[in-house]
Design an enzyme around this catalytic site. Structure first.
Site, PDB file in Angstrom:
ATOM      1  N   GLY A 136      -0.758   3.719  -5.009  1.00 38.68           N
ATOM      2  CA  GLY A 136      -0.618   2.344  -5.477  1.00 38.68           C
ATOM      3  C   GLY A 136       0.296   2.234  -6.679  1.00 38.68           C
ATOM      4  CG  LEU A 194      -1.890  -1.119   1.390  1.00 38.94           C
ATOM      5  CD1 LEU A 194      -2.506  -1.115   2.782  1.00 38.94           C
ATOM      6  CD2 LEU A 194      -2.971  -1.021   0.330  1.00 38.94           C
ATOM      7  CB  CYS A 195       2.321   3.552  -1.829  1.00 41.33           C
ATOM      8  SG  CYS A 195       1.859   3.419  -3.555  1.00 41.33           S
ATOM      9  CB  SER A 196       0.294   8.175  -1.830  1.00 37.41           C
ATOM     10  OG  SER A 196       1.039   8.516  -0.693  1.00 37.41           O
ATOM     11  CB  VAL A 244      -2.963   3.651   1.986  1.00 37.20           C
ATOM     12  CG1 VAL A 244      -3.304   5.123   1.942  1.00 37.20           C
ATOM     13  CG2 VAL A 244      -3.000   3.133   3.411  1.00 37.20           C
TER      14      VAL A 244
END
Length: 101
Positions: free
Chosen positions: A11, A7-9, A39
């Site tokens: 994706g 997960l990141c800001s 996320v």
């Protein structure tokens, strides 16, 4: 089969790392499903994945997400910043599998 979600800001920044992790799993003969997402989609994906790996840029959300995930016996871990920066898929995969148990 273990299921891992990065997960990141958005994706997007984790997509390259996902590819490197999949290659590392293939080299070792490990069957694993690895994907990347924003996320913000965490709750939608919670029941499907075994572990959630946070990109360093969203590590501040770990406690909040861990609280929800632990109710379903799921893990939320932060990807080591050095491994993330160098896109060390092998190391990130090893750490995720170790955390899952």
């Amino acid at each position: 089969m273990k299921k891992i979600l990065l997960l990141c800001s958005q994706g997007m920044s984790t997509s390259l790392l996902v590819t490197k992790m999949k290659n590392a799993a293939k080299e070792k003969g490990i069957e694993v499903e690895i994907e990347a997402s924003s996320v913000e989609k965490f709750l939608d994906k919670l029941s499907y994945y075994d572990i959630f790996l946070l990109g360093p840029q969203v590590r501040f959300r770990q406690q909040e997400l861990h609280k929800v995930a632990s109710e379903q016996n799921k893990r939320v871990e932060v990807i080591n910043m050095m491994d993330y920066g160098t896109m060390n898929g092998k190391k990130v995969l090893e750490e995720a599998l170790k955390a899952i148990g």
